[in-house]
Design an enzyme around this catalytic site. Structure first.
Site, PDB file in Angstrom:
ATOM      1  N   LYS A 151       0.874  -1.181   0.000  1.00 25.24           N
ATOM      2  CA  LYS A 151       0.000   0.000   0.000  1.00 25.24           C
ATOM      3  C   LYS A 151       0.907   1.226   0.000  1.00 25.24           C
ATOM      4  CE  LYS A 151      -3.965   2.115   1.481  1.00 25.24           C
ATOM      5  NZ  LYS A 151      -4.232   2.433   0.098  1.00 25.24           N
TER       6      LYS A 151
ATOM      7  N   ASN B  69       4.037   6.831  -6.156  1.00 24.37           N
ATOM      8  CA  ASN B  69       2.631   7.110  -6.463  1.00 24.37           C
ATOM      9  C   ASN B  69       2.469   8.612  -6.643  1.00 24.37           C
ATOM     10  OD1 ASN B  69      -0.106   7.425  -6.568  1.00 24.37           O
ATOM     11  ND2 ASN B  69      -0.543   6.443  -4.603  1.00 24.37           N
TER      12      ASN B  69
ATOM     13  N   CYS C  38      -1.137  11.700  -5.601  1.00 22.93           N
ATOM     14  CA  CYS C  38      -1.503  12.351  -4.347  1.00 22.93           C
ATOM     15  C   CYS C  38      -1.887  13.812  -4.595  1.00 22.93           C
ATOM     16  CB  CYS C  38      -0.297  12.300  -3.416  1.00 22.93           C
ATOM     17  SG  CYS C  38      -0.722  12.726  -1.747  1.00 22.93           S
TER      18      CYS C  38
ATOM     19  N   LYS D  32       4.581   5.869 -10.980  1.00 21.68           N
ATOM     20  CA  LYS D  32       3.234   5.382 -11.289  1.00 21.68           C
ATOM     21  C   LYS D  32       2.355   6.560 -11.677  1.00 21.68           C
ATOM     22  CE  LYS D  32      -0.616   2.607  -9.641  1.00 21.68           C
ATOM     23  NZ  LYS D  32      -1.199   1.865  -8.524  1.00 21.68           N
TER      24      LYS D  32
HETATM   25  C1  LIG Z   1      -9.166  -0.139  -2.721  1.00 24.19           C
HETATM   26  C2  LIG Z   1      -8.029   0.368  -3.563  1.00 24.19           C
HETATM   27  C3  LIG Z   1      -6.924   0.970  -2.949  1.00 24.19           C
HETATM   28  C4  LIG Z   1      -5.859   1.453  -3.718  1.00 24.19           C
HETATM   29  N1  LIG Z   1      -4.790   2.009  -3.096  1.00 24.19           N
HETATM   30  C5  LIG Z   1      -3.718   2.415  -3.839  1.00 24.19           C
HETATM   31  C6  LIG Z   1      -2.556   2.938  -3.210  1.00 24.19           C
HETATM   32  O1  LIG Z   1      -2.443   3.004  -1.970  1.00 24.19           O
HETATM   33  N2  LIG Z   1      -1.541   3.354  -4.020  1.00 24.19           N
HETATM   34  C7  LIG Z   1      -1.582   3.278  -5.390  1.00 24.19           C
HETATM   35  O2  LIG Z   1      -0.623   3.661  -6.063  1.00 24.19           O
HETATM   36  N3  LIG Z   1      -2.672   2.756  -6.010  1.00 24.19           N
HETATM   37  C8  LIG Z   1      -3.726   2.336  -5.270  1.00 24.19           C
HETATM   38  N4  LIG Z   1      -4.809   1.788  -5.897  1.00 24.19           N
HETATM   39  C9  LIG Z   1      -4.807   1.676  -7.373  1.00 24.19           C
HETATM   40  C10 LIG Z   1      -4.309   0.295  -7.834  1.00 24.19           C
HETATM   41  O3  LIG Z   1      -2.987   0.028  -7.427  1.00 24.19           O
HETATM   42  C11 LIG Z   1      -4.399   0.172  -9.374  1.00 24.19           C
HETATM   43  O4  LIG Z   1      -3.542   1.127  -9.979  1.00 24.19           O
HETATM   44  C12 LIG Z   1      -5.815   0.384  -9.893  1.00 24.19           C
HETATM   45  O5  LIG Z   1      -6.759  -0.173  -9.016  1.00 24.19           O
HETATM   46  C13 LIG Z   1      -6.023  -0.218 -11.277  1.00 24.19           C
HETATM   47  O6  LIG Z   1      -5.753  -1.602 -11.269  1.00 24.19           O
HETATM   48  P1  LIG Z   1      -6.925  -2.730 -11.113  1.00 24.19           P
HETATM   49  O7  LIG Z   1      -7.986  -2.397 -12.109  1.00 24.19           O
HETATM   50  O8  LIG Z   1      -6.225  -4.024 -11.375  1.00 24.19           O
HETATM   51  O9  LIG Z   1      -7.414  -2.611  -9.715  1.00 24.19           O
HETATM   52  C14 LIG Z   1      -5.893   1.310  -5.144  1.00 24.19           C
HETATM   53  C15 LIG Z   1      -6.996   0.698  -5.756  1.00 24.19           C
HETATM   54  C16 LIG Z   1      -8.055   0.227  -4.984  1.00 24.19           C
HETATM   55  C17 LIG Z   1      -9.218  -0.440  -5.676  1.00 24.19           C
END
Ligand SMILES: Cc1cc2nc3c(=O)[nH]c(=O)nc-3n(C[C@H](O)[C@H](O)[C@H](O)COP(=O)(O)O)c2cc1C
Length: 328
Positions: free
Chosen positions: A66, A148, A151, A186
């Site tokens: 995370k 990331n 933010c 990212k």
């Molecule tokens: C519940 C949740 C929490 C997330 N928390 C983060 C995070 O802390 N940092 C980050 O860079 N991306 C975060 N993301 C984004 C994911 O890492 C990813 O980039 C995004 O969900 C697209 O991929 P997916 O369709 O496979 O979920 C989060 C996504 C979800 C659904």
């Protein structure tokens, strides 16, 4: 249980039929070698490190934590995650809830002790905060920092840092001066020109580009006449965003060629989706929403088998041969 037994029988038959067990899925992201290109995306499965260990052992190439910031944050009000079952997607407004890097250092001991290849996702609200976090974690034996950039920039009234190429370049170059650990920038898809932001990250010294984070989204309950999320607005992930992620990876590969490793993320729910990302130009992929289920292990094994079957059918002997195949 019944369906799990059925799955095990199917999986065995699948392996025997295609004689896939010895095929190598080794992936490379710049100088890093991974046992395969499948990574857990940041934020999914939270900061429960025993769960991260479990999914790694089920067959991932590495796990991404995370996003970790300078101080603990409780995130946005609940509900902060809402499933959109009809489109196999999720909208979330978790809001970078995390324990802060000093608590996190102790929490990830289990991953370090068990030598789990770990990438740490970091964030801050300004350059100083990003530097503080990386400085506080860079002595750990981790594979890379995923930066990331989604933010909110508090200094600029809440616009996302990742939408400003100047800020992106400055942050990445400040981190580059601080650490020799690989940096993966990212990117957010919520920009009009992702290539401009990617260029800024590479000029700043990023070793790889990760695309994409969630898309700005919202859901309204027509009975209560209110947004379903406590924070009202959120980010969309899951199957609905896959064609967008693939398009960005394709554009990034066309722009950078093989020079810059691209990690594809967004909407992967099937082995076929992984292959699509590789053909678009990804050297590795991350999966988030689809692994947020009770038994992600089964899915991971299934993804691996699908890739191996595809490689056999198309006479590929390595993941590198698939990368960028849609551009030839
Ligand atoms: C519940 C949740 C929490 C997330 N928390 C983060 C995070 O802390 N940092 C980050 O860079 N991306 C975060 N993301 C984004 C994911 O890492 C990813 O980039 C995004 O969900 C697209 O991929 P997916 O369709 O496979 O979920 C989060 C996504 C979800 C659904």
């Amino acid at each position: 249980m019944k369906s799990y037994i059925k799955y095990l029988k199917f999986s065995k038959a699948f392996q025997v039929t295609f004689n896939l067990s010895n095929m190598s899925l080794e992936a490379r992201v710049g100088t890093l070698k991974l046992r395969n290109p499948l990574l857990l995306a940041s934020g999914i499965l939270g900061t429960t490190y025993s769960t991260l260990q479990r999914v790694y052992e089920a067959g991932l190439g590495a796990v991404i934590t995370k996003s970790i910031g300078p101080r603990s944050r409780s995130g946005n009000p609940n509900p902060s995650v809402f499933a959109l079952k009809d489109i196999k997607s999720v909208i979330n407004s978790v809001g970078l809830a995390n324990p802060g890097y000093s608590v996190f250092r102790e929490d990830i001991g289990i991953l370090i002790e068990n030598k789990i290849p770990t990438i740490v996702s970091v964030f801050g609200e300004n350059q100083e905060e990003y530097v503080e976090v990386v400085k506080g974690l860079q002595d750990l034996p981790i594979l890379a920092f995923e930066v990331n950039l989604s933010c909110p920039n508090t200094e600029k009234g809440g616009t996302q840092i990742g939408t400003d190429p100047v800020a992106v370049k400055e942050i990445i170059s400040a981190l580059r001066k601080e650490t020799e650990i690989p940096l993966w920038a990212k990117l957010t898809p919520n920009v009009s020109d992702i290539l401009e932001i990617a260029d800024a990250a590479i000029k700043g010294g990023s070793d790889a580009i990760v695309a994409i984070n969630t898309l700005k989204a919202m859901v309204i309950d027509i009975q209560t006449k209110m947004p379903v999320l406590g924070f009202k607005r959120g980010g969309l992930s899951g199957a609905a965003i896959k064609p967008i992620g693939v398009r960005y990876v394709y554009d990034l590969y066309e722009h950078f060629g093989e020079k810059i490793p691209i990690i594809g993320v967004g909407g992967i729910t099937r082995g076929e989706d992984i292959i699509e990302y590789l053909l678009a130009g990804a050297t590795a992929v991350e999966m988030g929403t689809s692994l947020g289920v009770a038994y992600p292990e089964n899915m991971i094994r299934f993804f691996q088998m699908k890739i191996k079957k595809y490689m056999k059918e198309h006479a590929y002997t390595s993941i590198q041969e698939i990368t960028g195949g849609a551009h030839k």
